[in-house]
Scaffold this motif. Structure first.
Motif, PDB file in Angstrom:
ATOM      1  N   GLY A 142      -3.166  14.712   0.361  1.00 34.49           N
ATOM      2  CA  GLY A 142      -4.296  14.837   1.282  1.00 34.49           C
ATOM      3  C   GLY A 142      -3.847  15.257   2.669  1.00 34.49           C
ATOM      4  O   GLY A 142      -4.495  16.072   3.328  1.00 34.49           O
ATOM      5  N   ARG A 143      -2.709  14.719   3.106  1.00 39.85           N
ATOM      6  CA  ARG A 143      -2.160  15.105   4.411  1.00 39.85           C
ATOM      7  C   ARG A 143      -1.777  16.580   4.431  1.00 39.85           C
ATOM      8  O   ARG A 143      -2.006  17.266   5.423  1.00 39.85           O
TER       9      ARG A 143
ATOM     10  N   TRP B 252       1.687   9.845  -5.477  1.00 41.07           N
ATOM     11  CA  TRP B 252       2.286  11.154  -5.185  1.00 41.07           C
ATOM     12  C   TRP B 252       3.292  11.515  -6.283  1.00 41.07           C
ATOM     13  O   TRP B 252       3.311  12.646  -6.755  1.00 41.07           O
TER      14      TRP B 252
ATOM     15  N   GLU C  88       0.904   4.315  -2.751  1.00 37.91           N
ATOM     16  CA  GLU C  88       0.668   5.705  -2.373  1.00 37.91           C
ATOM     17  C   GLU C  88       1.814   6.592  -2.839  1.00 37.91           C
ATOM     18  O   GLU C  88       1.590   7.701  -3.322  1.00 37.91           O
TER      19      GLU C  88
ATOM     20  N   GLN D  54      -9.414  13.326   0.256  1.00 39.58           N
ATOM     21  CA  GLN D  54      -9.627  11.927  -0.117  1.00 39.58           C
ATOM     22  C   GLN D  54      -9.411  11.679  -1.602  1.00 39.58           C
ATOM     23  O   GLN D  54      -9.051  10.580  -1.999  1.00 39.58           O
TER      24      GLN D  54
ATOM     25  N   PRO E  46      -3.703  11.886  -3.796  1.00 37.88           N
ATOM     26  CA  PRO E  46      -2.804  10.908  -3.174  1.00 37.88           C
ATOM     27  C   PRO E  46      -2.672  11.206  -1.678  1.00 37.88           C
ATOM     28  O   PRO E  46      -2.802  12.371  -1.256  1.00 37.88           O
ATOM     29  N   ARG E  47      -2.409  10.184  -0.899  1.00 37.27           N
ATOM     30  CA  ARG E  47      -2.389  10.324   0.558  1.00 37.27           C
ATOM     31  C   ARG E  47      -1.494  11.470   1.024  1.00 37.27           C
ATOM     32  O   ARG E  47      -1.873  12.247   1.893  1.00 37.27           O
ATOM     33  N   GLU E  48      -0.301  11.586   0.472  1.00 37.16           N
ATOM     34  CA  GLU E  48       0.618  12.643   0.884  1.00 37.16           C
ATOM     35  C   GLU E  48       0.022  14.028   0.619  1.00 37.16           C
ATOM     36  O   GLU E  48       0.096  14.923   1.449  1.00 37.16           O
TER      37      GLU E  48
ATOM     38  N   LYS F  70       0.820  -1.208   0.000  1.00 38.93           N
ATOM     39  CA  LYS F  70       0.000   0.000   0.000  1.00 38.93           C
ATOM     40  C   LYS F  70       0.862   1.269   0.000  1.00 38.93           C
ATOM     41  O   LYS F  70       0.594   2.195  -0.749  1.00 38.93           O
TER      42      LYS F  70
END
Length: 159
Positions: free
Chosen positions: A81-82, A30, A26, A74, A77-79, A22
Motif C-alpha cells: 500500500g505504501r 507482505w 504486516e 488499503q 499489505p501495508r508495505e 502488528k
C-alpha cells in the motif's frame, strides 16, 4: 526425624500463544504477497519476486487515482500500500503496451516480453488479493488493454 506433609501439586499453565505484534503480521502479509508473486512468475528467489513486485506496484501507483487508489492501498499489505500510495499521479495515462515498456526500463536486462511476464505475474496476484469488484474499478480507470495484464479476458465491444 522430620516428617514432611505432601503438598498439592500445582500445575503451571501452558503459556498461550503470544499474539503477533502488528509489524510482524504486516511483514507476514507482505511475505505472503511476494511469495505468491514468486510462484506465479516462477522466480528463483523471493528477493527477485519482491524486487519485481515493488517495481510493478510503483508503476501502477501513478496510474490509479482517487478512491480506487485509496481502496487499492488499503486492500494490500501495508508495505504494498505504501508503494502504491507514494507515487506521484501520472500526467497522462499509458496504454498497456507503454506501461509494460515503462516497467521494462526499470528492470535491468528486461525486454518488453520479460517485462510483460513480470507485470502479469504481479498484477494477476494483485487481482486475486483485492477481489473482483475492486479489480473492476481499477480497470475502469485504466486504458483498454490492461485486463489481460490482470489475468482477465478483455472482451471487445461488438459493432
Amino acid at each position: 526425624m522430620t516428617v514432611t506433609t505432601p503438598q498439592p501439586r500445582t500445575t503451571i499453565p501452558t503459556p498461550s500463544p503470544r499474539p503477533r505484534p502488528k509489524a510482524e503480521a504486516e511483514d507476514a502479509d507482505w511475505l505472503e504477497l511476494t511469495e505468491a508473486v514468486r510462484e506465479a512468475g516462477q522466480y528463483p528467489t523471493r528477493a527477485e519476486a519482491e524486487r519485481v513486485t515493488r517495481i510493478v506496484l510503483s508503476a501502477l501507483g501513478g496510474h490509479v487515482t482517487g478512491d480506487e487508489r485509496v481502496a487499492l492501498a488499503q486492500a494490500l499489505p501495508r508495505e504494498a500500500g505504501r508503494v502504491i500510495a507514494s507515487q506521484i499521479p501520472a500526467t497522462h495515462p499509458l496504454t498497456a503496451r507503454e506501461f509494460v515498456e515503462s516497467v521494462a526500463t526499470r528492470i535491468e536486462g528486461s525486454t518488453p516480453a520479460t517485462a510483460r511476464w513480470d507485470v502479469s505475474s504481479v498484477l494477476s496476484v494483485l487481482s486475486d488479493r483485492i477481489g473482483e469488484p475492486l479489480t473492476t474499478r481499477v480497470l475502469a480507470q485504466l486504458p483498454a488493454g490492461y485486463a489481460l495484464l490482470f489475468g482477465r479476458a478483455e472482451l471487445a465491444p461488438t459493432a
